[in-house]
Design an enzyme around this catalytic site. Structure first.
Site: not given
Length: 581
Positions: A244, A281, A307, A379
Protein backbone atom coordinates in the site's frame (compact mmCIF):
# COMPACT_ATOMS: atom_id res chain seq x y z
CA UNK A 1 8.84 -22.34 24.46
CA UNK A 2 11.09 -19.34 23.96
CA UNK A 3 9.60 -15.87 23.70
CA UNK A 4 11.47 -12.79 22.51
CA UNK A 5 10.76 -9.11 22.06
CA UNK A 6 12.64 -6.03 20.89
CA UNK A 7 12.38 -3.31 23.54
CA UNK A 8 15.62 -1.30 23.42
CA UNK A 9 14.44 1.47 25.74
CA UNK A 10 13.15 -0.78 28.53
CA UNK A 11 15.06 -1.38 31.73
CA UNK A 12 12.96 -4.39 32.70
CA UNK A 13 10.67 -6.68 30.70
CA UNK A 14 8.35 -9.40 32.05
CA UNK A 15 6.49 -12.09 30.15
CA UNK A 16 2.97 -13.05 31.17
CA UNK A 17 1.87 -16.36 29.68
CA UNK A 18 -1.38 -18.13 30.62
CA UNK A 19 -1.55 -16.11 33.81
CA UNK A 20 2.04 -16.79 34.95
CA UNK A 21 4.53 -13.92 35.05
CA UNK A 22 8.25 -14.43 34.42
CA UNK A 23 11.17 -12.04 34.17
CA UNK A 24 12.91 -11.86 30.81
CA UNK A 25 16.64 -11.46 30.22
CA UNK A 26 18.57 -9.34 27.80
CA UNK A 27 19.80 -11.24 24.77
CA UNK A 28 23.62 -10.91 24.87
CA UNK A 29 23.89 -11.40 21.10
CA UNK A 30 21.24 -8.94 19.93
CA UNK A 31 21.17 -5.42 21.26
CA UNK A 32 17.77 -4.30 22.51
CA UNK A 33 16.27 -7.80 22.48
CA UNK A 34 14.86 -9.67 25.48
CA UNK A 35 14.13 -13.38 25.78
CA UNK A 36 12.40 -15.73 28.17
CA UNK A 37 11.09 -19.29 28.52
CA UNK A 38 7.57 -20.44 29.39
CA UNK A 39 5.41 -23.49 28.88
CA UNK A 40 3.01 -22.74 26.06
CA UNK A 41 0.99 -24.36 23.32
CA UNK A 42 -1.16 -23.35 20.38
CA UNK A 43 -3.67 -20.86 21.74
CA UNK A 44 -1.71 -19.87 24.87
CA UNK A 45 -2.34 -16.22 25.76
CA UNK A 46 0.68 -14.05 26.46
CA UNK A 47 2.00 -10.50 26.47
CA UNK A 48 4.87 -8.31 27.65
CA UNK A 49 5.09 -5.65 30.35
CA UNK A 50 7.76 -2.97 30.13
CA UNK A 51 9.17 -1.44 33.32
CA UNK A 52 6.17 -2.49 35.39
CA UNK A 53 3.62 -1.09 32.96
CA UNK A 54 0.50 -2.81 31.62
CA UNK A 55 0.74 -6.08 29.70
CA UNK A 56 0.80 -5.35 25.98
CA UNK A 57 0.38 -7.62 22.94
CA UNK A 58 3.46 -8.93 21.18
CA UNK A 59 4.50 -6.60 18.32
CA UNK A 60 5.01 -9.81 16.34
CA UNK A 61 1.74 -11.34 17.48
CA UNK A 62 0.44 -14.07 15.18
CA UNK A 63 -3.07 -13.84 16.63
CA UNK A 64 -5.20 -11.38 18.62
CA UNK A 65 -8.25 -13.47 19.58
CA UNK A 66 -9.51 -10.96 22.16
CA UNK A 67 -9.05 -7.77 20.15
CA UNK A 68 -6.31 -5.26 19.51
CA UNK A 69 -5.61 -4.51 23.18
CA UNK A 70 -5.97 -8.06 24.44
CA UNK A 71 -3.21 -10.62 24.89
CA UNK A 72 -1.54 -12.30 21.95
CA UNK A 73 -2.01 -16.00 21.28
CA UNK A 74 0.55 -18.59 20.24
CA UNK A 75 -0.01 -19.98 16.73
CA UNK A 76 1.50 -23.32 15.77
CA UNK A 77 1.52 -23.11 11.97
CA UNK A 78 2.57 -26.77 11.70
CA UNK A 79 -0.86 -27.88 12.96
CA UNK A 80 -2.64 -26.93 9.73
CA UNK A 81 -2.97 -29.78 7.22
CA UNK A 82 -2.57 -28.26 3.75
CA UNK A 83 -4.41 -30.23 1.09
CA UNK A 84 -3.71 -28.51 -2.22
CA UNK A 85 -0.56 -29.38 -4.14
CA UNK A 86 0.58 -25.96 -5.27
CA UNK A 87 3.59 -24.89 -7.28
CA UNK A 88 2.53 -21.26 -7.63
CA UNK A 89 1.42 -18.98 -10.48
CA UNK A 90 3.72 -16.23 -11.78
CA UNK A 91 2.63 -12.67 -12.43
CA UNK A 92 3.26 -12.58 -16.24
CA UNK A 93 0.03 -13.61 -17.95
CA UNK A 94 -2.05 -13.07 -14.81
CA UNK A 95 -5.54 -11.61 -14.41
CA UNK A 96 -6.11 -10.29 -10.88
CA UNK A 97 -9.34 -9.83 -8.94
CA UNK A 98 -9.42 -7.45 -5.97
CA UNK A 99 -11.62 -8.76 -3.17
CA UNK A 100 -12.67 -7.42 0.23
CA UNK A 101 -13.42 -10.32 2.56
CA UNK A 102 -15.91 -8.36 4.66
CA UNK A 103 -18.23 -7.46 1.77
CA UNK A 104 -17.59 -10.16 -0.85
CA UNK A 105 -20.35 -12.03 0.99
CA UNK A 106 -22.85 -10.79 3.55
CA UNK A 107 -21.35 -13.18 6.11
CA UNK A 108 -18.02 -11.41 5.68
CA UNK A 109 -15.73 -14.34 6.50
CA UNK A 110 -12.92 -16.27 4.82
CA UNK A 111 -15.03 -19.43 4.74
CA UNK A 112 -17.99 -17.69 3.11
CA UNK A 113 -15.68 -16.09 0.55
CA UNK A 114 -14.03 -19.45 -0.16
CA UNK A 115 -17.42 -20.88 -1.07
CA UNK A 116 -17.65 -18.29 -3.88
CA UNK A 117 -14.18 -18.94 -5.34
CA UNK A 118 -15.63 -21.29 -7.95
CA UNK A 119 -17.16 -18.23 -9.58
CA UNK A 120 -13.70 -16.72 -10.02
CA UNK A 121 -12.22 -19.92 -11.41
CA UNK A 122 -15.04 -20.01 -13.96
CA UNK A 123 -14.49 -16.33 -14.75
CA UNK A 124 -10.89 -17.17 -15.65
CA UNK A 125 -8.97 -14.92 -13.27
CA UNK A 126 -5.64 -16.29 -12.06
CA UNK A 127 -5.12 -14.51 -8.73
CA UNK A 128 -7.35 -13.19 -5.95
CA UNK A 129 -5.98 -10.00 -4.38
CA UNK A 130 -7.26 -9.71 -0.81
CA UNK A 131 -7.55 -6.31 0.78
CA UNK A 132 -5.75 -6.11 4.16
CA UNK A 133 -6.61 -8.80 6.72
CA UNK A 134 -4.52 -7.67 9.71
CA UNK A 135 -6.52 -6.96 12.91
CA UNK A 136 -8.30 -3.60 12.92
CA UNK A 137 -10.85 -1.91 15.23
CA UNK A 138 -14.30 -3.46 15.45
CA UNK A 139 -15.70 -6.05 13.08
CA UNK A 140 -16.10 -4.26 9.76
CA UNK A 141 -13.72 -1.90 7.96
CA UNK A 142 -11.56 -1.55 4.91
CA UNK A 143 -8.56 -2.97 6.77
CA UNK A 144 -6.08 -0.13 6.26
CA UNK A 145 -5.93 0.70 9.98
CA UNK A 146 -4.40 -2.59 11.08
CA UNK A 147 -1.94 -2.71 13.96
CA UNK A 148 -0.58 -6.26 14.19
CA UNK A 149 1.28 -6.85 10.94
CA UNK A 150 1.77 -10.58 11.58
CA UNK A 151 -1.79 -11.43 12.67
CA UNK A 152 -5.16 -12.03 10.98
CA UNK A 153 -8.44 -10.23 11.70
CA UNK A 154 -10.35 -12.51 14.04
CA UNK A 155 -13.92 -11.75 12.80
CA UNK A 156 -12.85 -12.87 9.32
CA UNK A 157 -11.80 -16.26 10.70
CA UNK A 158 -8.32 -15.69 12.10
CA UNK A 159 -5.20 -17.58 10.97
CA UNK A 160 -7.00 -20.87 10.36
CA UNK A 161 -9.68 -19.18 8.27
CA UNK A 162 -7.11 -17.50 6.04
CA UNK A 163 -5.30 -20.80 5.53
CA UNK A 164 -8.53 -22.54 4.56
CA UNK A 165 -9.24 -19.76 2.06
CA UNK A 166 -5.77 -19.98 0.51
CA UNK A 167 -5.93 -23.78 0.39
CA UNK A 168 -9.29 -23.67 -1.38
CA UNK A 169 -8.05 -21.05 -3.84
CA UNK A 170 -4.99 -23.13 -4.67
CA UNK A 171 -7.13 -26.23 -5.15
CA UNK A 172 -9.04 -24.28 -7.82
CA UNK A 173 -5.83 -23.09 -9.49
CA UNK A 174 -6.07 -19.55 -8.11
CA UNK A 175 -3.10 -17.72 -6.65
CA UNK A 176 -3.60 -15.40 -3.69
CA UNK A 177 -2.16 -11.89 -3.33
CA UNK A 178 -2.42 -10.02 -0.02
CA UNK A 179 -2.57 -6.26 0.45
CA UNK A 180 -0.17 -5.22 3.25
CA UNK A 181 0.22 -1.79 4.82
CA UNK A 182 3.75 -0.79 5.82
CA UNK A 183 3.41 2.99 5.59
CA UNK A 184 1.36 3.50 8.78
CA UNK A 185 -0.54 1.67 11.50
CA UNK A 186 -3.98 2.43 12.83
CA UNK A 187 -4.27 4.76 15.81
CA UNK A 188 -6.41 2.33 17.85
CA UNK A 189 -4.51 -0.47 19.55
CA UNK A 190 -1.14 0.69 18.28
CA UNK A 191 1.29 -0.02 21.12
CA UNK A 192 4.47 -0.19 19.04
CA UNK A 193 5.85 3.20 20.24
CA UNK A 194 5.99 1.78 23.77
CA UNK A 195 8.38 -0.94 22.62
CA UNK A 196 10.80 1.04 20.49
CA UNK A 197 11.39 3.69 17.80
CA UNK A 198 9.03 2.19 15.23
CA UNK A 199 8.08 5.72 14.12
CA UNK A 200 10.06 8.91 13.57
CA UNK A 201 9.21 12.60 13.63
CA UNK A 202 11.97 13.16 11.08
CA UNK A 203 9.37 12.58 8.36
CA UNK A 204 5.61 12.98 8.29
CA UNK A 205 2.86 11.27 6.33
CA UNK A 206 -0.90 11.91 5.95
CA UNK A 207 -1.31 9.62 8.97
CA UNK A 208 1.19 11.38 11.24
CA UNK A 209 4.75 10.38 12.15
CA UNK A 210 6.39 8.19 9.51
CA UNK A 211 7.41 4.59 10.00
CA UNK A 212 11.10 4.65 10.96
CA UNK A 213 13.03 3.44 7.91
CA UNK A 214 16.13 5.62 8.20
CA UNK A 215 16.47 7.09 11.71
CA UNK A 216 18.26 5.44 14.68
CA UNK A 217 16.78 2.02 15.37
CA UNK A 218 15.56 1.65 11.79
CA UNK A 219 17.51 -1.58 11.20
CA UNK A 220 15.14 -3.45 13.49
CA UNK A 221 12.05 -1.66 12.14
CA UNK A 222 12.95 -2.58 8.57
CA UNK A 223 13.56 -6.17 9.68
CA UNK A 224 10.16 -6.15 11.41
CA UNK A 225 8.44 -5.19 8.16
CA UNK A 226 10.46 -7.55 5.95
CA UNK A 227 9.97 -10.52 8.25
CA UNK A 228 6.23 -9.89 8.52
CA UNK A 229 6.03 -9.85 4.71
CA UNK A 230 7.92 -13.12 4.45
CA UNK A 231 5.68 -14.69 7.09
CA UNK A 232 2.60 -14.18 4.88
CA UNK A 233 4.37 -15.80 1.94
CA UNK A 234 5.81 -18.64 3.98
CA UNK A 235 3.30 -19.48 6.73
CA UNK A 236 0.13 -18.81 4.73
CA UNK A 237 1.44 -19.81 1.29
CA UNK A 238 0.45 -16.41 -0.14
CA UNK A 239 1.75 -15.93 -3.69
CA UNK A 240 2.32 -12.19 -3.76
CA UNK A 241 1.95 -8.98 -1.78
CA UNK A 242 0.40 -5.68 -2.76
CA UNK A 243 2.27 -2.87 -0.98
CA UNK A 244 0.00 0.00 0.00
CA UNK A 245 1.08 3.57 -0.89
CA UNK A 246 4.84 3.03 -1.12
CA UNK A 247 5.28 6.74 -1.87
CA UNK A 248 4.62 7.25 1.87
CA UNK A 249 7.57 5.01 2.80
CA UNK A 250 10.09 7.79 3.38
CA UNK A 251 13.58 6.31 3.23
CA UNK A 252 16.76 8.33 2.71
CA UNK A 253 19.15 5.41 3.11
CA UNK A 254 21.27 4.31 0.15
CA UNK A 255 19.77 0.83 0.30
CA UNK A 256 16.07 1.60 -0.11
CA UNK A 257 13.56 -0.41 1.90
CA UNK A 258 11.75 -1.58 -1.25
CA UNK A 259 15.02 -2.93 -2.62
CA UNK A 260 15.71 -4.75 0.66
CA UNK A 261 12.21 -6.23 0.64
CA UNK A 262 12.39 -7.37 -2.99
CA UNK A 263 15.72 -9.06 -2.30
CA UNK A 264 14.22 -10.98 0.61
CA UNK A 265 11.17 -12.05 -1.40
CA UNK A 266 13.27 -13.20 -4.35
CA UNK A 267 15.47 -15.21 -1.97
CA UNK A 268 12.41 -16.88 -0.43
CA UNK A 269 11.07 -17.66 -3.91
CA UNK A 270 14.33 -19.37 -4.80
CA UNK A 271 14.32 -21.31 -1.53
CA UNK A 272 10.71 -22.51 -1.90
CA UNK A 273 10.70 -23.02 -5.66
CA UNK A 274 7.51 -20.95 -5.94
CA UNK A 275 7.15 -17.73 -7.97
CA UNK A 276 6.58 -14.91 -5.47
CA UNK A 277 6.09 -11.25 -6.32
CA UNK A 278 5.48 -7.74 -5.02
CA UNK A 279 3.03 -5.21 -6.46
CA UNK A 280 3.39 -1.60 -5.34
CA UNK A 281 0.78 1.09 -5.14
CA UNK A 282 2.86 4.11 -6.10
CA UNK A 283 1.92 7.71 -6.82
CA UNK A 284 5.44 8.54 -7.93
CA UNK A 285 5.39 7.53 -11.61
CA UNK A 286 9.01 6.59 -10.98
CA UNK A 287 10.28 3.75 -13.20
CA UNK A 288 12.83 2.79 -10.53
CA UNK A 289 10.07 1.13 -8.53
CA UNK A 290 9.59 -1.62 -11.14
CA UNK A 291 13.08 -1.62 -12.64
CA UNK A 292 15.09 -4.75 -11.71
CA UNK A 293 17.70 -4.28 -8.99
CA UNK A 294 20.54 -5.33 -11.27
CA UNK A 295 19.59 -2.40 -13.50
CA UNK A 296 19.59 0.14 -10.68
CA UNK A 297 15.92 -0.13 -9.67
CA UNK A 298 14.13 -1.27 -6.53
CA UNK A 299 13.17 -4.63 -8.02
CA UNK A 300 9.44 -4.50 -7.21
CA UNK A 301 7.81 -6.82 -9.70
CA UNK A 302 4.85 -4.59 -10.68
CA UNK A 303 2.83 -1.52 -9.68
CA UNK A 304 -0.69 -0.19 -9.98
CA UNK A 305 -1.05 2.27 -12.86
CA UNK A 306 -3.57 4.93 -11.88
CA UNK A 307 -2.80 6.93 -15.02
CA UNK A 308 -4.49 4.29 -17.16
CA UNK A 309 -7.51 4.33 -14.86
CA UNK A 310 -7.77 8.12 -14.84
CA UNK A 311 -7.56 8.39 -18.62
CA UNK A 312 -10.13 5.64 -19.09
CA UNK A 313 -12.47 7.05 -16.44
CA UNK A 314 -12.49 10.54 -17.92
CA UNK A 315 -13.02 9.16 -21.42
CA UNK A 316 -16.03 7.17 -20.21
CA UNK A 317 -17.65 9.63 -17.80
CA UNK A 318 -16.46 13.09 -18.77
CA UNK A 319 -15.59 13.82 -15.13
CA UNK A 320 -12.89 16.45 -14.75
CA UNK A 321 -12.65 17.25 -11.05
CA UNK A 322 -9.51 16.82 -8.93
CA UNK A 323 -6.82 14.61 -10.40
CA UNK A 324 -9.00 13.89 -13.45
CA UNK A 325 -8.45 17.43 -14.75
CA UNK A 326 -5.23 16.76 -16.66
CA UNK A 327 -6.69 13.68 -18.34
CA UNK A 328 -10.04 15.25 -19.20
CA UNK A 329 -8.57 17.87 -21.54
CA UNK A 330 -8.13 15.22 -24.25
CA UNK A 331 -9.09 11.88 -22.68
CA UNK A 332 -8.54 9.67 -25.72
CA UNK A 333 -5.12 11.19 -26.29
CA UNK A 334 -4.35 10.53 -22.62
CA UNK A 335 -5.58 6.95 -22.98
CA UNK A 336 -3.48 6.43 -26.09
CA UNK A 337 -0.41 7.73 -24.28
CA UNK A 338 -0.86 5.33 -21.36
CA UNK A 339 -1.49 2.37 -23.69
CA UNK A 340 1.79 2.98 -25.48
CA UNK A 341 3.99 4.50 -22.77
CA UNK A 342 2.55 3.29 -19.48
CA UNK A 343 2.55 6.64 -17.67
CA UNK A 344 0.63 9.73 -18.72
CA UNK A 345 2.57 11.93 -16.31
CA UNK A 346 6.11 11.13 -17.42
CA UNK A 347 7.65 14.49 -16.61
CA UNK A 348 4.65 16.51 -17.76
CA UNK A 349 2.98 19.30 -15.80
CA UNK A 350 0.27 18.14 -13.39
CA UNK A 351 -2.27 20.86 -12.62
CA UNK A 352 -3.58 18.78 -9.70
CA UNK A 353 -0.12 18.80 -8.08
CA UNK A 354 0.88 22.24 -9.35
CA UNK A 355 4.21 20.91 -10.64
CA UNK A 356 5.79 18.55 -13.14
CA UNK A 357 5.43 14.90 -12.25
CA UNK A 358 6.93 11.51 -13.12
CA UNK A 359 9.48 10.41 -15.67
CA UNK A 360 9.24 8.20 -18.78
CA UNK A 361 9.34 4.44 -18.68
CA UNK A 362 11.99 2.81 -20.82
CA UNK A 363 9.77 0.54 -22.90
CA UNK A 364 12.75 -1.54 -23.93
CA UNK A 365 13.52 -2.38 -20.31
CA UNK A 366 10.12 -2.43 -18.57
CA UNK A 367 7.74 -5.21 -19.57
CA UNK A 368 4.05 -4.38 -19.88
CA UNK A 369 3.04 -6.89 -17.22
CA UNK A 370 4.88 -4.80 -14.62
CA UNK A 371 2.01 -2.28 -14.73
CA UNK A 372 -1.49 -3.18 -13.54
CA UNK A 373 -4.39 -1.74 -15.53
CA UNK A 374 -7.95 -1.43 -14.24
CA UNK A 375 -11.17 0.51 -14.71
CA UNK A 376 -12.19 0.23 -11.03
CA UNK A 377 -10.49 -0.42 -7.66
CA UNK A 378 -11.51 -0.16 -4.02
CA UNK A 379 -9.90 3.31 -3.94
CA UNK A 380 -11.50 4.67 -7.09
CA UNK A 381 -14.96 3.45 -6.10
CA UNK A 382 -14.89 3.67 -2.32
CA UNK A 383 -13.32 7.12 -2.16
CA UNK A 384 -16.20 8.66 -4.08
CA UNK A 385 -18.72 10.35 -1.77
CA UNK A 386 -21.42 7.72 -2.37
CA UNK A 387 -19.19 4.83 -3.35
CA UNK A 388 -20.85 4.61 -6.75
CA UNK A 389 -19.40 2.08 -9.15
CA UNK A 390 -18.80 2.70 -12.85
CA UNK A 391 -22.04 0.82 -13.56
CA UNK A 392 -23.95 3.65 -11.84
CA UNK A 393 -22.30 6.26 -14.05
CA UNK A 394 -22.33 4.87 -17.60
CA UNK A 395 -24.32 2.57 -19.87
CA UNK A 396 -23.75 -1.19 -20.21
CA UNK A 397 -22.20 -0.49 -23.61
CA UNK A 398 -19.58 1.80 -22.11
CA UNK A 399 -18.94 -0.77 -19.38
CA UNK A 400 -18.26 -3.23 -22.19
CA UNK A 401 -15.76 -0.77 -23.69
CA UNK A 402 -14.02 -0.40 -20.33
CA UNK A 403 -13.76 -4.17 -19.98
CA UNK A 404 -12.40 -4.58 -23.50
CA UNK A 405 -9.72 -1.94 -22.97
CA UNK A 406 -8.71 -3.28 -19.55
CA UNK A 407 -8.55 -6.94 -20.56
CA UNK A 408 -6.73 -6.46 -23.85
CA UNK A 409 -4.30 -3.67 -22.86
CA UNK A 410 -0.56 -4.42 -22.54
CA UNK A 411 -0.81 -4.31 -18.74
CA UNK A 412 -1.65 -6.99 -16.19
CA UNK A 413 -5.43 -6.53 -15.85
CA UNK A 414 -7.14 -6.30 -12.48
CA UNK A 415 -10.87 -6.36 -11.75
CA UNK A 416 -12.66 -5.09 -8.65
CA UNK A 417 -15.13 -7.52 -7.11
CA UNK A 418 -18.57 -7.34 -8.69
CA UNK A 419 -17.30 -5.37 -11.66
CA UNK A 420 -17.59 -8.46 -13.84
CA UNK A 421 -21.38 -8.41 -13.63
CA UNK A 422 -21.88 -4.61 -13.32
CA UNK A 423 -22.87 -4.93 -9.67
CA UNK A 424 -25.71 -2.64 -8.68
CA UNK A 425 -24.49 -2.36 -5.10
CA UNK A 426 -22.23 0.57 -4.18
CA UNK A 427 -18.95 0.11 -2.32
CA UNK A 428 -18.76 2.78 0.32
CA UNK A 429 -16.30 3.83 3.00
CA UNK A 430 -17.21 2.16 6.31
CA UNK A 431 -15.58 1.82 9.71
CA UNK A 432 -16.35 0.23 13.06
CA UNK A 433 -14.20 2.26 15.43
CA UNK A 434 -14.65 1.36 19.08
CA UNK A 435 -13.20 4.72 20.18
CA UNK A 436 -16.16 7.17 20.15
CA UNK A 437 -13.97 10.23 19.61
CA UNK A 438 -12.18 8.62 16.66
CA UNK A 439 -15.51 7.52 15.17
CA UNK A 440 -16.81 11.10 15.27
CA UNK A 441 -13.55 12.49 13.87
CA UNK A 442 -13.61 10.09 10.91
CA UNK A 443 -17.27 10.79 10.11
CA UNK A 444 -16.95 14.57 10.38
CA UNK A 445 -13.66 14.64 8.52
CA UNK A 446 -15.12 12.73 5.58
CA UNK A 447 -18.13 15.00 5.39
CA UNK A 448 -15.91 18.10 5.47
CA UNK A 449 -13.77 16.64 2.70
CA UNK A 450 -16.71 16.13 0.37
CA UNK A 451 -18.45 19.37 1.38
CA UNK A 452 -15.47 21.13 -0.19
CA UNK A 453 -16.50 19.49 -3.48
CA UNK A 454 -20.14 20.55 -3.20
CA UNK A 455 -21.68 17.50 -1.49
CA UNK A 456 -24.42 18.03 1.08
CA UNK A 457 -23.69 16.48 4.48
CA UNK A 458 -26.71 14.18 4.32
CA UNK A 459 -25.52 12.78 0.97
CA UNK A 460 -22.28 11.41 2.45
CA UNK A 461 -22.90 8.05 4.17
CA UNK A 462 -21.90 7.77 7.82
CA UNK A 463 -18.94 5.34 7.89
CA UNK A 464 -19.94 4.14 11.37
CA UNK A 465 -23.54 3.29 10.41
CA UNK A 466 -23.76 -0.52 9.98
CA UNK A 467 -26.04 0.09 7.01
CA UNK A 468 -23.12 1.62 5.11
CA UNK A 469 -21.25 -1.68 5.22
CA UNK A 470 -24.41 -3.66 4.51
CA UNK A 471 -25.12 -1.63 1.36
CA UNK A 472 -21.60 -2.45 0.17
CA UNK A 473 -22.04 -6.24 0.24
CA UNK A 474 -22.33 -7.92 -3.13
CA UNK A 475 -25.75 -9.19 -4.21
CA UNK A 476 -25.06 -12.70 -5.50
CA UNK A 477 -28.49 -12.95 -7.13
CA UNK A 478 -27.55 -10.31 -9.70
CA UNK A 479 -25.30 -12.44 -11.97
CA UNK A 480 -28.26 -14.68 -12.75
CA UNK A 481 -30.33 -11.96 -14.42
CA UNK A 482 -29.90 -9.31 -17.10
CA UNK A 483 -28.32 -6.89 -17.62
CA UNK A 484 -25.79 -8.35 -15.19
CA UNK A 485 -25.70 -11.78 -16.85
CA UNK A 486 -24.85 -10.25 -20.22
CA UNK A 487 -21.98 -8.22 -18.75
CA UNK A 488 -20.67 -11.32 -16.96
CA UNK A 489 -20.69 -13.32 -20.19
CA UNK A 490 -18.73 -10.50 -21.87
CA UNK A 491 -16.09 -10.51 -19.14
CA UNK A 492 -15.74 -14.30 -19.33
CA UNK A 493 -15.24 -14.09 -23.07
CA UNK A 494 -12.61 -11.36 -22.82
CA UNK A 495 -10.69 -13.14 -20.06
CA UNK A 496 -10.70 -16.32 -22.14
CA UNK A 497 -9.37 -14.42 -25.15
CA UNK A 498 -6.57 -12.97 -23.05
CA UNK A 499 -5.48 -16.49 -22.13
CA UNK A 500 -5.92 -17.85 -25.68
CA UNK A 501 -4.25 -15.11 -27.73
CA UNK A 502 -0.47 -14.90 -27.13
CA UNK A 503 -0.35 -11.34 -28.49
CA UNK A 504 -2.47 -10.17 -25.55
CA UNK A 505 0.18 -11.19 -23.03
CA UNK A 506 3.15 -10.00 -25.10
CA UNK A 507 5.35 -8.08 -22.61
CA UNK A 508 6.59 -5.58 -25.24
CA UNK A 509 4.99 -2.23 -24.37
CA UNK A 510 6.37 -0.67 -27.53
CA UNK A 511 4.47 -3.08 -29.77
CA UNK A 512 1.09 -1.44 -29.05
CA UNK A 513 -0.04 0.88 -31.87
CA UNK A 514 -2.97 3.24 -31.25
CA UNK A 515 -5.25 5.39 -33.40
CA UNK A 516 -8.13 7.55 -32.16
CA UNK A 517 -10.51 10.36 -33.01
CA UNK A 518 -11.09 12.66 -30.05
CA UNK A 519 -14.10 14.36 -31.62
CA UNK A 520 -15.88 11.22 -32.84
CA UNK A 521 -14.85 9.36 -29.65
CA UNK A 522 -13.46 6.14 -31.06
CA UNK A 523 -10.14 4.49 -30.27
CA UNK A 524 -8.46 1.45 -31.78
CA UNK A 525 -5.19 -0.31 -31.08
CA UNK A 526 -3.16 -3.21 -32.38
CA UNK A 527 -1.23 -5.79 -30.41
CA UNK A 528 0.41 -8.17 -32.84
CA UNK A 529 -2.39 -9.71 -34.90
CA UNK A 530 -5.11 -8.67 -32.44
CA UNK A 531 -7.12 -5.52 -33.14
CA UNK A 532 -9.31 -3.82 -30.53
CA UNK A 533 -11.74 -0.98 -31.21
CA UNK A 534 -14.14 0.90 -28.96
CA UNK A 535 -16.74 3.50 -29.87
CA UNK A 536 -17.59 5.69 -26.88
CA UNK A 537 -20.03 7.87 -28.83
CA UNK A 538 -23.75 7.23 -28.98
CA UNK A 539 -23.82 7.06 -32.77
CA UNK A 540 -22.09 4.57 -35.09
CA UNK A 541 -18.50 5.23 -36.12
CA UNK A 542 -16.48 4.39 -39.22
CA UNK A 543 -13.09 3.29 -37.87
CA UNK A 544 -10.26 3.00 -40.43
CA UNK A 545 -8.88 -0.14 -38.88
CA UNK A 546 -6.80 -1.18 -41.87
CA UNK A 547 -7.38 -4.88 -41.25
CA UNK A 548 -9.23 -6.35 -44.23
CA UNK A 549 -10.05 -9.99 -43.72
CA UNK A 550 -9.86 -9.79 -39.92
CA UNK A 551 -12.07 -12.18 -37.97
CA UNK A 552 -14.33 -11.05 -35.15
CA UNK A 553 -13.38 -12.75 -31.88
CA UNK A 554 -15.73 -10.83 -29.59
CA UNK A 555 -18.27 -8.05 -30.11
CA UNK A 556 -20.58 -6.34 -27.63
CA UNK A 557 -23.05 -5.54 -30.41
CA UNK A 558 -23.32 -7.42 -33.74
CA UNK A 559 -20.65 -6.12 -36.10
CA UNK A 560 -19.13 -7.19 -39.39
CA UNK A 561 -15.42 -7.50 -39.95
CA UNK A 562 -13.84 -4.74 -42.04
CA UNK A 563 -14.30 -5.06 -45.77
CA UNK A 564 -11.58 -4.66 -48.42
CA UNK A 565 -11.29 -0.96 -47.56
CA UNK A 566 -10.27 -1.87 -44.01
CA UNK A 567 -13.03 0.29 -42.47
CA UNK A 568 -14.85 -1.05 -39.43
CA UNK A 569 -18.43 0.13 -38.94
CA UNK A 570 -18.84 0.04 -35.17
CA UNK A 571 -22.20 0.66 -33.42
CA UNK A 572 -22.40 3.32 -30.76
CA UNK A 573 -21.18 2.53 -27.25
CA UNK A 574 -19.73 -0.81 -28.19
CA UNK A 575 -16.45 -2.69 -28.49
CA UNK A 576 -14.98 -5.37 -30.70
CA UNK A 577 -11.90 -7.60 -30.67
CA UNK A 578 -10.64 -8.98 -34.00
CA UNK A 579 -7.85 -11.23 -35.20
CA UNK A 580 -5.91 -10.47 -38.39
CA UNK A 581 -5.39 -13.78 -40.18
Amino acid sequence: MQFEVWAPQAGRVTLQCDGVTRAMERDPEREGWWRGEAEAHDGSRYGFALDGGPVRPDPRSRRQPDGLDGPSAVVDHARFAWRAQWGGRPLPGAVLYELHVGTYTREGTFDAAAERLGHLAELGVTHVELMPVCPFPGRHGWGYEGVSLWAVHEPYGGPEGLKRFVDRAHALGLGVVLDVVHNHLGPSGNHLPEFGPYFTDTHHTPWGAAVNLDAPGSDEVRSYLVQSALAWLRDYRIDGLRLDAVHALVDTRAHHFLEELSEAVDTLAADTGRPLFLIAESDLNDPRVVTPREEGGFGVHAQWNDDFHHALHTALTGESQGYYADFARAPLAALAKTLTGGFFHDGTYSSFRGRHHGRPLDRDRVAGHRLLGYSQTHDQVGNRARGDRLAALVSPGLLACAAALTLTAPFTPMLFMGEEWAAGTPWQFFTDHTDPELAVAVRDGRRREFAAHGWAEEDVPDPQDPATRDRSCLDWSEPERDPHARVLAWYRLLVALRHEQPDLTDPDLGDTKVAYDEERRWLAFRRGDVRVAVNLAGEPAAVPLGAPGARVLAAWEPVRAPGPDGVLHLPGESAVVLLQE
